[in-house]
Design an enzyme around this catalytic site. Structure first.
Site, PDB file in Angstrom:
ATOM      1  N   SER A 230      -0.904  20.918   4.580  1.00 12.28           N
ATOM      2  CA  SER A 230      -0.754  20.683   6.021  1.00 12.28           C
ATOM      3  C   SER A 230       0.018  19.414   6.345  1.00 12.28           C
ATOM      4  O   SER A 230       0.298  19.156   7.516  1.00 12.28           O
ATOM      5  CB  SER A 230      -2.130  20.626   6.687  1.00 12.28           C
ATOM      6  OG  SER A 230      -2.747  21.887   6.601  1.00 12.28           O
TER       7      SER A 230
ATOM      8  N   GLU B 273       7.982 -29.736 -40.707  1.00  9.09           N
ATOM      9  CA  GLU B 273       9.285 -29.167 -41.038  1.00  9.09           C
ATOM     10  C   GLU B 273      10.293 -30.188 -41.569  1.00  9.09           C
ATOM     11  O   GLU B 273      11.098 -29.854 -42.434  1.00  9.09           O
ATOM     12  CB  GLU B 273       9.874 -28.462 -39.799  1.00  9.09           C
ATOM     13  CG  GLU B 273       9.160 -27.191 -39.395  1.00  9.09           C
ATOM     14  CD  GLU B 273       9.308 -26.087 -40.430  1.00  9.09           C
ATOM     15  OE1 GLU B 273      10.388 -25.950 -41.034  1.00  9.09           O
ATOM     16  OE2 GLU B 273       8.313 -25.363 -40.649  1.00  9.09           O
TER      17      GLU B 273
END
Length: 825
Positions: A470, A88
């Site tokens: 139940s 870069e």
């Protein structure tokens, strides 16, 4: 003449330079007012995602539009910094923000190549652009970029600029900064990266969307070579390092954040809570949410759900491969094709994909290729379960050879068992859940809303309302105790027929299995989950009184459900509401408020805390043992830090003790009996458990809720559609005992391996009384004691049936639909 030419050229050049300087200065001062205050870069804070932590401070979730992991310059490996410098801005530590030499070099390359092949922006210029400017290509913007870059170099050191750059730069797949990129592409921290991986990341800024190793591995590999070549040319690496890194296997795949615990449903719930409190800024302000769950308990809960669902799927047969591919054609596409195919299939937590490469019927095994070229061997004994699935109630013949189950090219799923062997499995269609809370303060300790978050993000613990079957019966029995009916009162377990004038049909609730055993106490009836006894009991209490009582547990019973069938579980609730209701029994009668978040931290400051109330079963009993909520005179003023007591300690303990018989059985009128929850003891070996099974009509939903002195939990299994759980050749009908109870039991076994027994405390004021020769708990001075209910109940029912039968017509049909219950085993 030559002297004149030289003088003219000199003064012309000097004038041009001066004019350029004056023009540049003029432009600088003209735009000075528009330039940002670069000194603010010293105080910059990066947008960081929301993080969710467990109670033991383990990262269990991360959310944000962008992934970012800010790091300081000294945490970044030297070779990684050199890789960025090389590709870069090789003169970064030499120039003053702009690089004339770099510009000239880029211009020469552009002329020689005939196009712009090399960028000229410095790292400082990229920082200026990323923090202050747009990417529009105008002269004014470029001049601003240069001026801001010069100013940045005056305010910040080179390392400060480089640190900003390496944390801000976009690197593809919503990753910003080098640490986030390392996690996204390689699942690593920065100090774990190889040189080749560092070069791959450094090659991304030029075009992160098209040069990243996931979207375009070929171009990314070429870019890696260029970065390594520049590093070698500049002397950052040796030739051997270059060659080794350049020849590294090129593998990259998407990795989510490196989580320390698996709790996706908890993390998602925390995200929604934070979003409601803070809005969209919750994704960028770096808030930290701390939850009540412990990673050990969460692992136990997920393991339990996975195991139970897998066992259910195994019982019901193999639905076959979801796909079959031509392996040769797939491999011929490119070197990444096969891995990419499996990568997109690999989304589940417990099971992994593979493609079958060979069927060996002679030695009875199959081989397959899994992720990262792993060879997967599955022996016949680990796939012989795969009888063809025909329907939820029917399975095909048991396979005799491997080729009965799979063929070459099949996409299969497998998991590795505790002995290290691979086992064939499949993506289940059934769902299951577990929710567990601390009954003394309401903290949610485990929350698994489904089989796998990747399969379904619906959190069924709080977003799904179901009939309870139940599992509702303990609340009915609590109403009976509050009414003054002792649990050793004898009721008849005999068939019931009731004429319904509205529908002009007989309602005939039945036991499951369809067996009737005559006289029995309420304790035995609950343990064996006798439906007809529950109907007789709600008739004795009254529907209105029952509704009034169960509402204390937090249940809202609509008018349409306020009928006798509520005794069998027609009431609809969420699993979290059900677990909260059971917590009333396990904590001495208090209605707790479940909560998930303990605190939220923002920028190091605690911005939210939750201080829960408490439930104390040892505190003075404030509630009388009556059907309506009345308070004892001795404790009129409640502790402000205590949850509301809605049930007396005595009532809560009596019903809890009845639920211990569901698991451990007991001694009935006709001798010893077993409860429907016996598997809980056989799985855990614990003697401190209480609970109740539950199954709804046609085995649509399977439940188990239970607890001990440590925790209260509810487990459920079923389908998200109207589909029923069905029948298998191994267990017969599914139900609470076979389908849901194993989730609870396995969770307790795993999470409480190192915990001592935790029996519930026996409250003061309980006494023993004898009814029909049977001694059991009763409440001292609790109202009228019913000495023996069997004769009066039988006579009343017989008279009622005779009266109704006279009104019935011969053509009237008997309606046998009912809320079913569990098989006893």
């Amino acid at each position: 003449m030559l002297r004149k030419i030289i003088n003219f050229a000199f003064w012309t050049g000097l004038f041009s330079v001066g004019a350029s300087g004056v023009a540049g200065a003029a432009i600088y001062y003209q735009t000075l007012g528009d330039l940002p205050d670069v000194a603010k870069l010293k105080e910059v804070t990066f947008e960081t995602p929301m993080k969710v932590y467990s109670a033991d401070n383990k990262l269990i979730g991360e959310f944000g539009e962008s992934k970012r992991i800010p790091v300081s310059i000294d945490q970044i490996p030297e070779k990684l910094k050199q890789a960025f410098i090389a590709i870069e801005d090789s003169r970064f530590y030499e120039h003053s923000g702009i690089d004339p030499i770099g510009i000239a070099r880029a211009a020469i390359v552009s002329v020689s190549k005939g196009s712009a092949k090399q960028g000229a922006s410095t790292i400082t210029q990229q920082v200026a652009r990323n923090f202050f400017l747009t990417r529009e290509k105008t002269l004014k913007r470029k001049l601003k970029e240069i001026f801001i870059s010069l100013r940045i170099e005056q305010v910040l050191t080179k390392d400060e600029i480089f640190e900003l750059y390496l944390n801000k730069i976009a690197l593809g797949h919503r990753s910003y900064g080098v640490a986030a990129a390392a996690q996204t592409y390689f699942g690593k921290k920065l100090d774990e990266l190889t040189l080749g991986q560092m070069a791959t990341i450094a090659g991304l800024p030029k075009a992160p969307s098209t040069l990243n190793p996931i979207s375009n591995p070929k171009r990314s590999k070429e870019r890696r070579h260029l970065v390594l070549d520049r590093m070698y040319t500049l002397g950052f690496i040796t030739k051997d390092e270059f060659e080794k890194a350049d020849n590294e296997p090129y593998k990259a795949e998407f990795h989510s954040s490196k989580l320390e615990g698996y709790a996706p449903y908890v993390a998602e719930k925390a995200r929604l809570i934070a979003l409601e409190k803070f809005g969209d800024s919750a994704y960028t302000d770096g808030i930290e949410i701390y939850t009540t769950v412990n990673t050990k308990d969460m692992q136990a809960a997920h393991d339990a759900v996975f195991k139970a669902v897998t066992e259910y799927d195994t019982r019901h047969g193999y639905r076959g491969s979801l796909d079959n591919v031509d392996l040769n054609k797939l491999k011929a596409k490119n070197e990444f094709a096969l891995e990419n195919y499996l990568y997109y299939k690999d989304i589940f937590h417990y099971i992994k994909p593979a493609l079958v490469t060979n069927i060996n019927d002679k030695e009875q095994y199959l081989s397959a290729i899994g992720r990262k070229n792993e060879e997967v061997i599955i022996k016949f004994e680990n796939l012989k379960w795969a009888a063809p699935f025909i329907s939820d109630k029917r399975q095909g013949p048991v396979p005799k050879r491997v080729s009965d189950v799979a063929t070459e090219g099949d996409l299969i799923y497998y998991y590795t068992n505790a002995t290290g062997e691979n086992v064939l499995t499949q993506i289940p269609q059934v769902e299951a859940l577990l929710i567990a809370i601390n009954q003394y303060d309401g903290a949610i300790k485990a929350m698994v809303g489904g089989y796998d978050f990747a399969k379904s993000k619906l959190d069924r613990t709080s977003q799904s309302t179901r009939q309870t079957g139940s599992n509702f019966k303990p609340f009915l029995y609590s109403a009976a105790v509050a009414k003054g009916i002792n649990i050793n009162t004898v009721f008849q377990d005999e068939p019931i027929k009731t004429w319904d004038p509205g529908s002009r049909t007989w309602w005939s609730p039945k036991n499951t299995p369809n067996r009737y055993d005559g006289n029995m106490t309420l304790r035995e009836a609950l343990a064996r989950s006798k439906n007809v006894v529950s109907i007789r009991l709600i008739r004795r209490i009254g529907v209105h009184n029952t509704v009034e009582h169960v509402q204390k547990f937090g249940f809202n019973v609509p008018k349409s459900q306020q009928v006798e069938s509520m005794a069998l579980g027609s009431v609809e609730v969420t699993p979290l509401q059900l677990a909260t209701g059971y917590a009333v029994f396990s904590n001495g009668g208090y209605k707790v408020e479940p909560y998930l978040i303990t605190k939220i931290v923002k920028a190091g400051e605690v911005v939210y805390t939750h201080t829960p109330k408490h439930a104390d079963p040892h505190a003075p009993d404030r509630v009388k043992n009556s059907i309506s909520l009345e308070y004892n005179d001795v404790a009129e003023v409640a502790d402000p830090n205590s949850y509301e007591q809605v049930l007396s300690h005595k009532n809560a303990y009596i019903v809890a003790d009845m639920m211990s018989s569901v698991i451990y059985g007991g001694e009935g009128i006709s001798g010893p009996y077993y409860g429907t929850g016996g598997r809980a003891y056989r799985t855990t070996g614990r003697t401190d458990l209480h609970g109740k099974t539950g199954t709804t009509n046609n085995v649509h939903d399977a439940w188990f809720s239970g607890y001990n002195g440590h925790i209260t939990a509810t487990a459920w299994m079923g389908f998200d559609t109207d589909r029923d759980l069905g029948y298998s050749r191994f267990t017969g009908p599914e139900g609470g005992a076979y389908s849901a109870l194993p989730i609870f039991a396995e969770f307790i076994r795993l999470s409480q391996q190192d915990l001592e027994m935790a029996p519930l405390p026996i409250p003061e004021g309980l006494d023993k009384c004898t009814v029909s020769g049977i001694t059991d708990w009763c409440v001292k001075g609790s109202g009228s004691l019913i000495e023996d209910d069997s004769q009066s109940d039988s006579q009343e029912q017989t008279e009622n049936e005779q009266e109704q039968s006279e009104q019935a017509k011969p053509e009237d049909k008997i309606d046998t639909s009912n809320i079913t219950d569990d098989n006893i085993f």
